[in-house]
Structure formats: C-alpha cells, structure tokens
Design a protein around this motif. Structure first.
Motif, PDB file in Angstrom:
ATOM      1  N   CYS A   1      42.643  41.469  45.469  1.00 30.32           N
ATOM      2  CA  CYS A   1      43.195  42.594  46.228  1.00 30.32           C
ATOM      3  C   CYS A   1      44.550  42.267  46.862  1.00 30.32           C
ATOM      4  O   CYS A   1      45.145  43.122  47.510  1.00 30.32           O
TER       5      CYS A   1
ATOM      6  N   CYS B   1      44.720  36.963  48.262  1.00 31.52           N
ATOM      7  CA  CYS B   1      43.506  37.177  47.453  1.00 31.52           C
ATOM      8  C   CYS B   1      43.902  37.461  46.001  1.00 31.52           C
ATOM      9  O   CYS B   1      44.786  38.265  45.738  1.00 31.52           O
TER      10      CYS B   1
ATOM     11  N   TYR C   1      36.022  39.405  46.647  1.00 33.44           N
ATOM     12  CA  TYR C   1      36.337  38.493  45.550  1.00 33.44           C
ATOM     13  C   TYR C   1      35.789  37.111  45.872  1.00 33.44           C
ATOM     14  O   TYR C   1      36.003  36.578  46.952  1.00 33.44           O
TER      15      TYR C   1
ATOM     16  N   CYS D   1      36.542  36.805  49.707  1.00 36.01           N
ATOM     17  CA  CYS D   1      37.511  37.662  50.386  1.00 36.01           C
ATOM     18  C   CYS D   1      36.774  38.685  51.237  1.00 36.01           C
ATOM     19  O   CYS D   1      35.925  39.433  50.733  1.00 36.01           O
TER      20      CYS D   1
ATOM     21  N   CYS E   1      37.736  42.485  49.756  1.00 41.10           N
ATOM     22  CA  CYS E   1      37.291  43.005  48.456  1.00 41.10           C
ATOM     23  C   CYS E   1      36.112  42.235  47.884  1.00 41.10           C
ATOM     24  O   CYS E   1      35.668  42.513  46.777  1.00 41.10           O
TER      25      CYS E   1
HETATM   26 ZN    ZN Z   1      40.361  40.433  48.175  1.00 44.59          ZN
END
Ligand code: ZN
Ligand code: ZN
Lengths: 308, 318, 318, 308
Positions: D38, D35, D59, D54, D57
């Motif tokens: 993170c 990722c 994302y 993700c 996190c």
């Molecule tokens: Zn992440």
C-alpha cells in the motif's frame, strides 16, 4: 441410440422372435435389421453371427445377458448361480401399473427372471466369476435382487479366489424398490472392498448403456475398466444434463471414446476381442496374487452370508 | 436464525389464516378490550390446530418442510454444535467445492470430523454451493477428510441435505459416477465410527456418497429417496402432477425409512419443523449423535458392523 | 526405427564431414576404381574417429544425445520389451495425460507395471504428449497404476524421459506441486520392487515424481539434473551461452550421477547413441532391469531399502 | 513482490541494521519503511511490533526464521536442534562465484548457518517439533542440509511422538548441490511417510514465497496446510509459466487466496492468529492418537539414523 430407438429395436426383435415361431424354413428367416448407426440393412442371422456388431460401421448392438456370457465364456463352461433369486415387492409399489405386473412383463418380454445373470465359467481356459446385466429386463435396473446377486457372486469369488468380470448395462437403480435399491450401491461397493482386500482382480465391462446407480457403484470400481465401442456411459442422463445446464452437449459426450479420452476407463475393446483381452488380463494378474491370503484372514468379512 | 417472511406451505394455510384472524383482532384490541377472550380462544385453537396438522403430515408435506428455505443447513448446525469448529478446505487437486463442508468439530467431549452438504441461504450462497449439489471434486474433498479422520482415529459425522450429485457437463467429464462409487468403496472399510444424519433432503447417490455409515439418523421431517419425487413422477407417471403419488409410493419419510430398516433413529424436530427452531433442532441432533457415538464405541469391529448393516438390506425371494 | 535425416549434432561434425568425403569418393568410384583403397582407409578413419568422439563426450554432448529427436522413447522400449503389452489409461478423474504412459508388461518371466513419460515423435504426437511434460493428472495417473501394482504385488518399472513437469497455468491450478509431492509420499512405502530407468532427460521434480525407487538405472548418454542446464545458466550465469558450464557444474551425466551415489548402474548404448540402435538399446535396458529385479528379489524389506537409499543422500558437515 | 522489490527490501533492511549500529538514541531509530503493497510509510519499530504486518493493508512482510519461531513458540520454550549441521560443497560448484563463497555471503547477510532452523518448543503449552525456513539465507533454497535437518526433525518427532510444524519459505532446490538437492525431495517425503504411519500430525505453513522443490515435497504434504495472507506459493515461477504459455497470468495467481479457492490449502491464517490456530489444531489431534504405537512397531523405519 435413444430410448425411442431402443423401443423400435425391441419391437423389431420381438417381430423376429414371433416370426421364428411361425416360420419353419430358412428362407423365411431372412429378416432384415437396419443398423441404428449407418442404416445399412443387415441380414439378422449374419448380424448375430458377427456378435451383433454391424459389419459395415462396427456399431455394437445391445445383446442379452446369456448371449454375452456365451460370447465370453468357453463353450459349456458357464455354471449359473443364484438363478432362483427373484424380486419381491417390499414397497407394494404402484404407479400406473403395479411393480408385480411390471416384473411379470419384464420376464415375459426378456425371458429372464431378473436383470442380471451370474455364475462361474472359464475364459479361454482360465476360471472366473462372471455376471452380465440385461437391459431388456426392466432396463437393466438394479433392485434388491441385482444387488444381492452381485454381492453373492463377489463373496463366492473371495472364497474360491476367482477373478470377477461384470458386464454392465443399466439405466440405474430401480425406483420401484425405493431406498432399498439405493442401498444396493453401498452393498455391492462394500463387497468389492472385501474382494479388493483379498487382492483379487475385478474387471468391469461397460456396455450400451450404463448409467446412474450402476456406474455410481460397482461399474466404476474395476481394477481394469473396459468399454465397448460407442457405448453410452455416465452418471446422469443426457437429457437431465441438458435441462440442467441449458445447453447442447457434444455428440460424443458420454460415449466410451469420450470416457477414454477423459481418463475414466482403461480401454475401449471391440466385442470380438473381449474374450482374449479378459484372458490376457486374468492371466497377467493371477500369478501375482499372494497365495497365503484366505477367508479367515479377512477379519472384517461378513462371509457367513456366503453360500458356496 | 433468519426470519424471512415467506408464504406458508400448502398444508400450513389453515394455520396462516387463523394467524391472520388473530392479528386482525389484536389490532382492534386497544379499542375493544372485550376481544381478549376471543383472541385467547383463537390462540388455543391455533396451538391445537398446529399439533393436529404437524401430527398428520403427508409425505409431500414433509418433502416441503425438508426443503423449506428457512430450514437450518449444515453450517447452521455446525455453529451450534461447536462455535469454534475449524473448517478444512479443498480436494488438494484444484477445487474447493463449497457444496461440501468439512471441518474439525467438538461435540462435547467428542472430537469428530464433520462432512456435510451445504445449500445456500441467499442467491449468492446458493450459487456458490450449487444449491447443495456437489461436484465430483466435492466428494473427493469429503474423501480426503474421511482419510484424515481415519489417520487420527476420529469419528466421522456426515450431515446430508442435498437434492443429489450435480448433473452437469463438467461433473460427468470429471467422473461424477466414479467419485460416488469410490467414496462408497473407501467408506466401506474405515475403522472409525461413521454416523450420518439426514438433515433435509437425502437425494439419491449424491447423498449415499457420504451416507454409507454405521448409523443413519434422520430428522423427523427429512426425506431420503432413490430419486427425487419429481423425477420419479415424470418417469413413471409421465406427469409432474403426480409428485404426491411418487412421494407415497417411494416411502421417503423418516418413519418409513425406519420401518424399512434403513434408519436407526428419528431425531425429533420442534413443532412446526426445524425451520421454526434452529437451536432446538441442533440440540436434538447433537444429543442423538452423541448417544450413537457412545453406542458405537461398544462395537469391536466397525468395518464388519458397517458392511454387515448394508449387506442385509434388500428383499427378495430365494 | 525412424531414419529421419537430421543435421548432425555439433560434436558429430567431424564425422559428418568425413562421411561426406566418403560419399563423394564413392560417387567417383565407378570411373576411378583406384579410389577403393582410399575409401577403405577413410572408412577405418571414420570408425576410429567415431570411437574417439563417443569415448570423449562432454556433458553438453550427452545432453544433445539425450534429447536427440531420433532417440527411442518410452513406447519404443515397451514395444521391444513386450509386443503384447497392455496399456492402461487415465487418472479416473477426467484426464488421460498422454505424456505419461502406463501399462502391463512382461519382461521375459517377470510381469511388471510400467509407468513412463512419453515425448512425441512428430508434431502431432509432441503436442499430444506435451513434449514429455506431464500435467498433475499425469502424475495421478501414474499413482493409480502404482497402487494397482501394489495390490497385485507386481514390480514397478518407471521409464523417465522428460524435460520436467509442465509449468502451465492449469497445471498450477490443479496443484502440480502436490501431484509430485504426493507421488513421492506414496512411492515411499510401496512394498513391491520399484526400478527407474533414465532413458533420456531426467528433468528435476518432474522426473523424480516417478523416480523415488529402489534402483535407479541410467542409459549411458542420459542426463539427470535438478534443473535444466538452460535454466541453471540463465539464473546463475545470467547468460544463455553458459549451458555448457552449467552442464559441467551440475554433474548431470550418468557417470557423475553414479559417482555421487545416486545411480546404481549405467546401461550401455550402442556406439553412436541409442538413436542409432533402438533394438540394442532396448535389449540392454531390458537385460539390466531383469538383473536388478533379481537383485531386489533378495531384499527382505523393500520399503526400508528404498527409504534408506534416499535417507543417506546428501553431503554436509556435522 | 518480485525479486527486485525483495532486493530493495533487503537493502533497506541492511540500512536499518547499519543504522542501528551507529545510532544510539531512540529518536534516531525512527527509520521508516514503505509498505510493499500500500506504499504507506511505516515506522520500522511499529511494524516489528505488529509482527511485521502492515497495520494499514495487512501486507505480511517476510520475516526471518528466528523471528518466526519467536512468534509461534512460547517464550523460552524453543530448543534448537542440529544447529551444527552446515553445508559442504560436494560438487565443487563454481558459476560466477564459488558455492563456498556464496555460502559465506549468505551467512554474512542473514546471520544464519543455513536456510532452516529446527528444534522443539511448546505452542501455548503444547509440545511440538518445529522448523522455520529463512528466505534471507540463499533464497531459502533446499540443499543437503535443509533436507537433512527436516528429516532429522521428523525422525525425532516420531521417536518423541511430537506433532510437526514446518514454516516454509523457499525459492526451491539449491542448484549448487545439483542432483543431491533434488534427492532431498524424496528424503523428506519418505520421512513424512514414516511420520504419517506413526499417526502423528504434520502442519505445513506456507509463507511468502514458497516454490519449486519445497512445494513439490514436504510443504504440500501437510495433514493440514495453512498459508499466510498474500503469500505467493506454487510449483513453477510466474515468469517461467508466462514464458511457457505466452499469456499474462491473473494478478491473484499463486497467492494464498488463489490456492484456497482452488482447493490446495485448508486455510489462510493471518500471522497474529497462527499460534492459536496451531494450538487448536494440535490440541484437537493429540488425544486421538493411539498411544500403543511406538518406534519398534514402525517396522520400516530407518530410525537408526536418529540422534535423539
Ligand atoms: Zn500496507
Ligand atoms: Zn452399421
């Protein structure tokens, strides 16, 4: 100039007036005024001849509504309208004194029936609808009459296809008429919207001081907004702001020059140049107005209220 | 609904005292079953006193209710109007003023754009919302949403609960006066129905900036005034003690505003004020808005209707 | 007109050298009258060389002329168009961006609203005008004046001389992108004639934000490009030395822009560039604007004209 | 994510693609992606099944135009338009490589003919005109084709009375088409003005990254503007600004959340909730559109250009 200075000023003006009533020869009229800004001692007649602008520091003294119109309008061109419109006391308002008494006091002190004078005139030959507020009458506060006179002026301008010039000087809405005063903000702004839709020019002139409900309505809605040098203009008063934010404000805060710098007005124009500036602005915009527009086309206009 | 324990308002003291009495007796009840009759009597007294008190509120009492910290705010109404309402943010020019809440809301079959001032409930919220006092950017955010409503032919409902426009340095610098004036100018000729509801405090130009509408509704205990009673008292009486006089003199209550021809209808609050029954207050408000949306749907020219409404306001000798 | 002594531009070096030669000979002339013939010859050479050089300018040379520090700026043109022009200030929301000049101007019998970007002449002016790079507030000031023109049915003339919109932190915070986009959106359906003139640098979106017009005119040595040649060189060639290649590749000159169908007419500059004759540059510009105002007065639908003009721009395989 | 990261990402994606061509059993497909935010190692198929967000996190990874449309449009509802419109090389542009070669490279790398896909679809049952940009093709840059495809989509929406949804992802205008690229800002904005006058809804969705000419035109003109969490959006690039103002910018500068806080967008909506948000917005606005409006009434519309 704060309120205290203003009271002193008013006191002085009253002294001058009283003096005039007693004295007969010109020598005795040689009364002196100290400039609020530079402290220069000024011969009062000289000051008046200089449009009430200090010849030394250019401080623009507050002037009355009729003086204002005299300075702007061509000689003998001003034709006053709605002069019979006077305040009533819808709330039977009484604080330490009754509203009725305060109205009488205001008239006695200023010689005016209300805080605004409206009418038509020519400005260097060009016709216009004009209004001037007078701070000497009830602090130039806007109640029902001020709102109604402005609205009628604007409606007349729509019918007669005249540009509108309003010279503001006001402490804000008139508390003694409560919510009715507040509603004048909406009334005058609505009238200006109709003027706008009629593609007519509105020039707002801001003079010392213009605050509160007047800036929060017609005074800030000019197609062109002009301010006199040094005039203090704003929404909230300086002290209210200082109390709220608990810090000192810069000295030039809320001055005409500050407003210009902060994009709120188009120009700062010294008093002597206002007539020619108005003339140029009116002349510039007059031919560009499409002639086809007429009252009937303003489908939303409540112009049945207009007395022409 | 929050149920913060707060000290009673001045005029509620007799009620509060009676309540303490009842509570004291109730604590003794398990050991003294004979108290039941007395408690029951006191309950009746309480209800009766409450009706008497709330039936005889002075202007200053209503001001206190209008400002009550447990009173429902704009977001509380919105959640009750339509749990799925969609919030719109920002003035597009750099600021999202949280003192002005805007959103797309369904009121039963009506889709409307709501614009309302928002006070905060806790300290953090209060700061975020600037205690319900919008900055110029808040009024410009409102204007953006008015124009959105105009484009999509959606009625506009404005919910008003503000001490006024914020009197700050940046607010002046960014032309607070113009922000209010320009909203009035733009509200004037919207072709959609526009209804405002004073929920709590209707504070001066800061309230009117979203209150130039076809229909003005006021909650029973809300107030609407040209200046805060405190401001009025300090200027006219030069005394902070004269707030009650200022309240009376300015005629700030819903009933007085209706008598003056400003307000179209008063929305009833539950006994004890909206703070004692958020759901009921919201339901009454929603019902009244819908009623007036239906009334306005019969108007052929809403611009003329709106401008004429204000055109007529004012008393003078001609 | 200022007459700052400045080092010559690169391509002017031969001229400058010749000029030095002439000056040297002229200093000897009082004691050597026979030099007169030679000086006269060199003068002719000088004039001929000037014509040759200015007749064969490369794109990068024109870029240098377009940015010449003695080149007339928007205010210089305005003073020459109409010494009595009236300036309008401010966005009404807190900022008067001096990088954007707005005013009411008479062009002979035409009354027009002029909006133009302004570079500064001296250091202080340059800072005030942010080197001709407007903030979002500058574009909003321009928009206010566009709307003023629309209300009063006044043609709009925009004068463009900007490296681009300012890429600053506050500019982003105040939504520079939206300021440009919204001007494009609002310029699209103005019903008045709108003419733009590229005076010097036409820098990307910051130029287009006041350049979405019915007619685009370019001064002979002005440039108009999607990105600065320096920016283009550093991104595509990854080398600051490749500015000349970038200039050539992007086709930034007036002539190339005309060939691409972007520009309607090229305004001639005095020999040696507008910087060598402000009055002539201004007179030529004014004449060309008036000519196109007259042409546009024959258009029945200026909105359609404007939108269609840009609708057609673009090359693709279909 | 800066450009370097993006290149790394692209490299990884390519590895995945290449791997897919070689490997045949599911076990071998267990390729892992780290990722960007993170650093968590993510199983690529899981990531894809989670809309390329993700799971740890949130994302939001960049996704392609077709993936985007697949996520938003109802299954099998997407009907692509103008897919034959491809770039020419009007400037015969050559830097270190010719524009023609770069176009071919972009197609080879992304599998797309241009940086935008347009068409019609339904979104949870409601019809819409939709466009999605693809950063993988030439950095999502806008040249003649992107401008033309958007304009045609908008014109079709006017004729068919459809709401418009545009998902942006772009580095800005395409330098290789010089001034012609710049003019696409005006072209698309002009088309949106006609859409506006037709009272049709336009929803702009901003995704990582959206900059330059795209934000300075159609992307910032939405009636409603939505951004994906964490997306970087702005006019000028971060480095250009840092070089100009010679100071470091705050970490959240130009993120979706920063824009929301600064009043530039209406909402930040996570990827999984975009379809239902679009549905609610379209449903909310559709009945309020006056039905009387039609193409003929758009007096200024150059809709003779439209191919329906
Ligand atoms: Zn992440
Ligand atoms: Zn003085």
């Amino acid at each position: 100039m704060d309120l205290k200075e203003w009271f002193n000023n008013r006191k002085k003006n009253n002294e001058i007036k009283q003096a005039k009533q007693i004295l007969s020869t010109e020598e005795y009229c040689a009364l002196w005024v100290s400039c609020f800004q530079c402290r220069e001692l000024l011969y009062s007649r000289d000051l008046r001849n200089n449009l009430n602008v200090c010849p030394k520091c250019q401080y623009h003294f507050r002037i009355g509504a009729y003086d204002r119109i005299e300075q702007i309008a061509d000689a003998n061109s001003f034709c006053e309208t709605e002069n019979d419109l006077v305040s009533s006391d819808p709330l039977k308002f009484f604080d330490t004194q009754s509203y009725v008494d305060r109205l009488n006091d205001a008239t006695n002190k200023s010689g005016l029936k209300e805080a605004i004078i409206t009418g038509t005139c020519t400005i260097q030959g060009l016709p216009a609808a004009i209004a001037a507020m007078d701070f000497a009458y009830f602090g130039g506060s806007m109640g029902s009459v001020v709102g109604e006179k402005i609205t009628r002026l604007i409606e007349m301008a729509i019918v007669k296809r005249l540009p509108v010039v309003i010279v503001s000087s006001s402490g804000g809405a008139r508390m003694q008429e409560g919510i009715l005063s507040l509603m004048q903000l909406a009334k005058t702004s609505g009238a200006l919207k109709l003027l706008h839709e009629a593609k007519l020019l509105y020039i707002s002139i801001l003079t010392e001081p213009t605050f509160g409900g007047v800036t929060a309505s017609f005074a800030m809605l000019g197609d062109i907004i002009i301010a006199e040098p040094g005039a203090r203009i704003g929404f909230a008063g300086r002290r209210v702001i200082e109390q709220t934010i608990r810090q000192k404000l810069p000295p030039d805060f809320q001055t005409a020059e500050y407003l210009l710098k902060h994009g709120q007005i188009d120009m700062v124009v010294e008093r002597s140049k206002i007539p020619q500036t108005l003339h140029r602005l009116i002349e510039f915009h007059q031919n560009s107005v499409p002639q086809a527009l007429n009252v009937e086309k303003l489908k939303n206009s409540p112009l049945n209220h207009v007395k022409v | 609904m929050t149920s913060n324990k707060l000290p009673p308002l001045d005029f509620e003291l007799p009620l509060s005292n009676l309540n303490s009495q009842i509570e004291a007796l109730e604590r003794q009840l398990p050991n003294n079953p004979q108290l039941e009759q007395e408690i029951s009597e006191l309950y009746k007294q309480y209800e009766s006193l409450k009706k008497t008190i709330y039936g005889n509120l002075r202007a200053i009492d209503r001001l206190a209710i209008a400002r009550h910290p447990n009173r429902p705010y704009t977001r509380d109404y919105l959640e009750r109007f339509d749990p799925n309402w969609l919030e719109l943010h920002g003035d597009r020019h750099g600021v999202d003023d949280m003192a002005m809440v805007c959103g797309l809301v369904k009121l039963d079959n009506y889709k409307v754009v709501v614009v309302g001032t928002q006070k905060g409930r806790n300290i953090r919220e209060k700061q975020l919302c600037n205690f319900g006092m919008p900055q110029p950017e808040g009024y410009r955010k409102a204007l953006r949403c008015f124009k959105h409503a105009q484009k999509f032919n959606l009625p506009i409902i404005t919910l008003i609960d503000t001490p006024g426009a914020y009197p700050g340095m940046a607010a002046e610098e960014h032309n607070q006066a113009q922000a209010i004036a320009f909203n009035l100018f733009e509200l004037a000729d919207l072709t959609v129905p526009v209804i405002s509801v004073i929920l709590g405090e209707g504070g001066s130009g800061g309230a009117l900036a979203i209150g130039f509408t076809n229909t003005i509704l006021m909650l029973e205990n809300s107030v609407y005034s040209v200046i805060s009673p405190e401001g009025c008292a300090s200027i006219l009486w030069r005394s902070a003690d004269k707030v009650q006089d200022a309240c009376e003199a300015m005629k700030i209550t819903a009933l007085e505003n209706k008598e003056l021809g400003i307000v179209d209808e008063i929305i009833p609050e539950p006994l004890g004020g909206a703070q004692s029954g958020w759901d009921e207050a919201a339901a009454n408000t929603k019902k009244c808005i819908i009623k007036h949306l239906e009334l306005l749907s019969k108007e052929t020219d809403l611009v003329k209707h709106r401008i004429n409404k204000y055109r007529k306001i004012g008393f003078y000798k001609d």
